[in-house]
Write an enzyme that holds these catalytic residues in place. Structure first.
Site, PDB file in Angstrom:
ATOM      1  N   LYS A 146       0.816  -1.213   0.000  1.00 23.81           N
ATOM      2  CA  LYS A 146       0.000   0.000   0.000  1.00 23.81           C
ATOM      3  C   LYS A 146       0.851   1.265   0.000  1.00 23.81           C
ATOM      4  O   LYS A 146       0.370   2.344  -0.332  1.00 23.81           O
ATOM      5  CB  LYS A 146      -0.962  -0.025   1.178  1.00 23.81           C
ATOM      6  CG  LYS A 146      -1.947  -1.177   1.024  1.00 23.81           C
ATOM      7  CD  LYS A 146      -3.128  -1.067   1.927  1.00 23.81           C
ATOM      8  CE  LYS A 146      -4.169  -2.142   1.614  1.00 23.81           C
ATOM      9  NZ  LYS A 146      -3.679  -3.501   1.911  1.00 23.81           N
TER      10      LYS A 146
HETATM   11  C1  LIG Z   1      -4.328  -4.540   1.293  1.00 25.99           C
HETATM   12  C2  LIG Z   1      -3.571  -5.793   1.140  1.00 25.99           C
HETATM   13  C3  LIG Z   1      -3.989  -6.796   0.268  1.00 25.99           C
HETATM   14  C4  LIG Z   1      -5.269  -6.699  -0.519  1.00 25.99           C
HETATM   15  O1  LIG Z   1      -5.232  -5.682  -1.503  1.00 25.99           O
HETATM   16  P1  LIG Z   1      -6.599  -5.090  -2.070  1.00 25.99           P
HETATM   17  O2  LIG Z   1      -6.192  -3.971  -2.943  1.00 25.99           O
HETATM   18  O3  LIG Z   1      -7.389  -4.655  -0.897  1.00 25.99           O
HETATM   19  O4  LIG Z   1      -7.260  -6.205  -2.809  1.00 25.99           O
HETATM   20  C5  LIG Z   1      -3.209  -7.930   0.161  1.00 25.99           C
HETATM   21  N1  LIG Z   1      -2.083  -8.080   0.888  1.00 25.99           N
HETATM   22  C6  LIG Z   1      -1.651  -7.133   1.728  1.00 25.99           C
HETATM   23  C7  LIG Z   1      -0.410  -7.381   2.518  1.00 25.99           C
HETATM   24  C8  LIG Z   1      -2.367  -5.955   1.880  1.00 25.99           C
HETATM   25  O5  LIG Z   1      -1.924  -5.014   2.728  1.00 25.99           O
END
Ligand SMILES: *Cc1c(COP(=O)(O)O)cnc(C)c1O
Length: 493
Positions: free
Chosen positions: A109
């Site tokens: 993120k």
């Molecule tokens: C947020 C997240 C996901 C999922 O991603 P999305 O965009 O919500 O589908 C998967 N793995 C990790 C480690 C995350 O932080």
């Protein structure tokens, strides 16, 4: 100029800076541009990550000048990531792992949340916005710390983060509760992620206008419903593709598959946009943990969240309402906003909706759905480490297993890139247990043991994390979120 409109309404057309400031449309829909720009991999063949980001963001986010985008990209990424090329691609066995976790909080993120504050700040100046912006964010663990890091001490913006009190790792919690910054608030919710997300959405719907205008505040969101979160994620799909060409693993123009550990459907949807923009993608494999509402949706054509919410070792995927799916529905239903609004109303009122056969056919052309429970994920962590000496975090392990399941049920031998969304050091307890190690109680000792066993170093972002002092202890019930936000918005001004 191309405009953005809500997935639930065509009447209003706004520019990208406006859409980024708002986050979510007033009708509850998500902003989308149905007409995507075409960007062939040939035309960006020589670009590094920053150049790619500039190109893709400039083409997608009409309303910003190329100079503005250049400034945002530089401030977001230059020197801010531990890996020089931001998102390294590693060959592991006969698959490829795209490491998206080399940013300031060691999760994928960071990629979008490093640049969203820049895009927002720039949009405020362009729009001559005098209000202060209050960012509201629900997090299943990783969004919170990445958003806090991106937004802390950004002028004219405040941020409040809500996380489920149970179900996130101690390291994830400490990353948030010990965060420095004068404009931040962090609060635990006595509930799960969906409770936190529903609570945030309700604040957007129900916050009294008078309160906002009296306090000179606009609300916005840093969740992946914000188009400014989604577009930066398109960049690494191109980056992975170009790396494979440069490594000589594929020819330019050849198709590849991506397997994506999925929660809110933002990451994988960015892959779909990359495909629509002309990146040669064969399949997008949607990997879920035991909260497999998307796997069922893809196989049965029915979205049904009326099921038990399970807490797993991949907490960032513990989600039953995948918000960004709404954008896929919109595209699959030929941009019929009324039909989308109707499905979302059904979801709100009954917890489920069924799709028509034609839309599902379109969705299945690109998307495959697989799921892996905790045992399967632990098994993948152990096997991949024993066989390849490569350490997967629990989220990436779900995707790894999903890519294996996809391979064994089909004859598809297209090269497959597994997206790695978090450093294994964010989840040392689960990873150590999967490796069969005796897990120390102390989290700091867990990190050290993981270093010793794996012969790797923990990311800089996590060094010393457990010695940082906790600043935020609040735990509230979901009903009290509105009051909490009003208190935080009105104070210290
Ligand atoms: C947020 C997240 C996901 C999922 O991603 P999305 O965009 O919500 O589908 C998967 N793995 C990790 C480690 C995350 O932080």
């Amino acid at each position: 100029m191309e405009f953005y409109n809500s997935t639930r309404n065509h009447m209003e057309k706004i520019t990208a800076p406006e859409a980024i400031l708002r986050g979510i449309a007033p009708d509850g829909g998500l902003y989308i541009r149905s007409n995507v720009p075409q960007i062939s991999p040939e035309e960006v063949a020589d670009a590094d990550f920053l150049k790619l980001a500039e190109k893709i963001l400039s083409d997608y986010l009409c309303g910003y000048t190329p100079e503005e985008i250049h400034g945002c990209v530089e401030r977001a990424y230059r020197g801010k990531f531990e890996a020089e090329n931001i998102v390294p691609l590693k060959k592991v066995g006969d698959r490829y792992v795209l490491e998206l976790f080399h940013g300031p909080t060691a999760a994928f993120k960071d990629i979008a949340l490093s640049i969203l504050p820049q895009l927002m700040r720039c949009a405020m100046e362009k729009q001559g916005l005098h209000d202060e912006i209050m960012i509201l964010t629900a997090t299943s663990g990783d969004t919170g710390s990445a958003a806090l890091t991106g937004f802390r001490d950004v002028e004219g913006i405040r941020i409040a983060v809500f996380y489920p009190d149970k179900g996130i790792s101690p390291i994830q919690r400490r990353q948030m509760t010990a965060m420095q910054g004068s404009n931040i608030a962090v609060c635990a919710i006595d509930g799960n992620f969906d409770d936190a997300q529903t609570g945030v959405k309700r604040i957007f719907r129900e916050m009294p206008e008078e309160f906002l205008s009296e306090n000179g505040i606009s609300l916005s969101s840093a969740n992946s419903i914000n188009i400014g979160r989604l577009v930066p994620q398109i960049v690494y799909y191109y980056s992975a593709y170009l790396d494979l060409v440069r490594m000589g693993e594929i020819q330019m123009g050849e198709k590849i598959n991506f397997c994506v550990p999925t929660g809110n459907f933002g990451d994988i949807l960015a892959g779909y946009f990359a495909y629509l923009s002309g990146l040669p993608i064969g399949k997008l494999i949607c990997a879920s943990n035991a909260n497999n509402v998307l796997t069922d949706f893809l196989s049965e054509g029915v979205y049904d969240k009326n099921r038990e919410f399970l807490t797993t070792i991949s907490p960032s995927m513990d989600i039953l309402v995948s918000s960004n799916l709404e954008r896929l529905l919109y595209l699959a239903m030929d941009c019929n906003a009324d039909a989308v609004a109707e499905k979302m109303r059904e979801l709100r009122e009954t917890g489920r909706y069924a799709m028509d056969a034609a839309s599902m056919r379109k969705i299945r052309e690109m998307f495959d759905g697989e799921c892996a429970d905790d045992d399967a994920a632990r098994d993948a962590i152990r096997r991949v480490f024993e066989k390849h000496g490569y350490l997967l975090d629990p989220h990436t392990a779900v995707a790894w297993k999903a890519s294996e399941d996809y391979a064994s049920k089909t004859t598809d031998c297209t090269p497959c890139v597994v997206l790695s969304t978090a450093s294994p050091y964010k989840f040392p307890q689960s990873v150590l247990a999967a490796l069969g190690a005796e897990v120390p109680n102390d989290a700091a000792e867990q990190l050290t043991l993981l270093e010793k066993i794996s012969q790797t170093r923990m990311p800089r972002a996590l060094q010393g994390i457990l010695e940082r002092k906790v600043r935020f202890n609040d735990v509230i019930s979901p009903e009290d979120m509105m009051a909490y936000v009003q208190r935080k918005a009105a104070c210290e001004r």
